[in-house]
Write a protein that holds these residues in place. Structure first.
Motif, PDB file in Angstrom:
ATOM      1  N   THR A  85       3.648   4.274  61.713  1.00 45.81           N
ATOM      2  CA  THR A  85       2.806   4.270  62.914  1.00 45.81           C
ATOM      3  C   THR A  85       2.757   5.685  63.448  1.00 45.81           C
ATOM      4  N   LEU A  86       1.543   6.190  63.643  1.00 47.90           N
ATOM      5  CA  LEU A  86       1.348   7.532  64.178  1.00 47.90           C
ATOM      6  C   LEU A  86       0.827   7.438  65.602  1.00 47.90           C
ATOM      7  N   ILE A  87       1.431   8.204  66.489  1.00 46.73           N
ATOM      8  CA  ILE A  87       0.926   8.324  67.855  1.00 46.73           C
ATOM      9  C   ILE A  87       0.311   9.706  67.975  1.00 46.73           C
ATOM     10  N   ASP A  88      -0.982   9.752  68.191  1.00 43.14           N
ATOM     11  CA  ASP A  88      -1.705  11.012  68.272  1.00 43.14           C
ATOM     12  C   ASP A  88      -1.697  11.509  69.718  1.00 43.14           C
ATOM     13  N   ALA A 110      -7.140  10.166  61.614  1.00 45.45           N
ATOM     14  CA  ALA A 110      -6.700   9.011  60.820  1.00 45.45           C
ATOM     15  C   ALA A 110      -7.125   9.116  59.361  1.00 45.45           C
ATOM     16  N   LYS A 111      -8.242   9.793  59.102  1.00 44.18           N
ATOM     17  CA  LYS A 111      -8.716   9.924  57.723  1.00 44.18           C
ATOM     18  C   LYS A 111      -7.735  10.711  56.859  1.00 44.18           C
ATOM     19  N   SER A 112      -6.945  11.583  57.480  1.00 41.43           N
ATOM     20  CA  SER A 112      -5.979  12.391  56.728  1.00 41.43           C
ATOM     21  C   SER A 112      -4.670  11.646  56.473  1.00 41.43           C
ATOM     22  N   PHE A 113      -4.452  10.540  57.207  1.00 39.12           N
ATOM     23  CA  PHE A 113      -3.190   9.796  57.111  1.00 39.12           C
ATOM     24  C   PHE A 113      -3.456   8.396  56.570  1.00 39.12           C
ATOM     25  N   ALA A 114      -4.015   8.333  55.401  1.00 38.57           N
ATOM     26  CA  ALA A 114      -4.402   7.051  54.817  1.00 38.57           C
ATOM     27  C   ALA A 114      -3.211   6.111  54.728  1.00 38.57           C
ATOM     28  N   GLY A 115      -3.417   4.892  55.223  1.00 34.52           N
ATOM     29  CA  GLY A 115      -2.376   3.871  55.174  1.00 34.52           C
ATOM     30  C   GLY A 115      -1.581   3.747  56.457  1.00 34.52           C
ATOM     31  N   ALA A 116      -1.594   4.781  57.286  1.00 31.00           N
ATOM     32  CA  ALA A 116      -0.849   4.732  58.546  1.00 31.00           C
ATOM     33  C   ALA A 116      -1.637   3.985  59.609  1.00 31.00           C
ATOM     34  N   LYS A 117      -0.907   3.441  60.579  1.00 28.48           N
ATOM     35  CA  LYS A 117      -1.532   2.857  61.769  1.00 28.48           C
ATOM     36  C   LYS A 117      -1.515   3.928  62.852  1.00 28.48           C
ATOM     37  N   LEU A 118      -2.676   4.239  63.396  1.00 26.21           N
ATOM     38  CA  LEU A 118      -2.772   5.346  64.354  1.00 26.21           C
ATOM     39  C   LEU A 118      -3.129   4.857  65.750  1.00 26.21           C
ATOM     40  N   VAL A 119      -2.393   5.360  66.730  1.00 27.97           N
ATOM     41  CA  VAL A 119      -2.632   5.033  68.139  1.00 27.97           C
ATOM     42  C   VAL A 119      -2.795   6.334  68.913  1.00 27.97           C
TER      43      VAL A 119
END
Length: 200
Positions: A85-88, A110-119
């Motif tokens: 999980t990424l928090i931007d 998010a396009k650079s972190f394929a597979g991650a969940k981004l918030v």
């Protein structure tokens, strides 16, 4: 659940103080070697530990608190972001919308972190305010959260509560999330809005 903050500038240190205040363990890392961050991390509190970027990226939840242009460098540090999980907490100001393919900056990231969940979260307050105790006499300082992955928001909202903030969900990145994104040289309407929610 393990946590890491990537970036140890003003925002990264402000977030580290939030973790330290609640004695929640967090790893911090940046492009500088961990030894260069160690004394600053220790000064914030024993819950804050400086490690290498590769070590920090082992965390379940990773907060991006780096200059916007460096996110691809971090993305390239892992071959697989699935399960993360990424928090931007970054801001793209003043990049023109065309450099972001017309997307909200977090959707572009998010396009650079394929597979991650981004918030998207923790990005609308200046560092000096973010570093202060969010718990006040009659409530808690608000943090805004938005994501295109509904399942990702709940654990980040819970983290925000643990840190003493009042999470407010804005929905998807291209809906309410626009309120906390910059469009070129124009800030979203909720950026810099220091709001409090009573009770909770």
């Amino acid at each position: 659940m393990s946590y890491a903050i990537i970036g140890f500038g003003k925002i990264g240190q402000a977030l580290a103080r939030a973790f330290a205040r609640k004695n929640i363990d967090v790893t911090v890392a940046s492009r500088r070697p961990s030894e260069a961050l160690a004394s600053e991390a220790r000064a914030i509190g024993p819950a804050v530990v400086a490690k290498s970027l590769q070590e920090a990226l082992k965390a379940d939840t990773i907060i991006l608190a780096i200059p916007f242009g460096e996110h691809r460098e971090v993305a390239n540090a892992l071959s697989n972001w699935k399960g993360k999980t990424l928090i931007d907490a970054m801001n793209s100001f003043p990049l023109p919308p065309e450099e972001l393919d017309g997307l909200p900056s977090s959707a572009f990231v998010a396009k650079s972190f394929a597979g991650a969940k981004l918030v998207k979260g923790f990005n609308h307050l200046v560092a000096a305010i973010l570093a202060t105790d969010p718990t006040v006499e009659d409530g808690h300082r608000v943090v805004f959260l938005s994501s295109d992955d509904e399942d990702a928001i709940a654990p980040v909202a819970e983290l925000a509560k643990q840190l003493g903030f009042a999470p407010v969900k804005l929905g998807k990145l291209n809906e309410g999330g626009w309120l906390v994104h910059a469009r070129g040289r124009t800030w979203g309407q909720l950026i810099f809005q220091d709001l409090f929610k009573k009770g909770q």
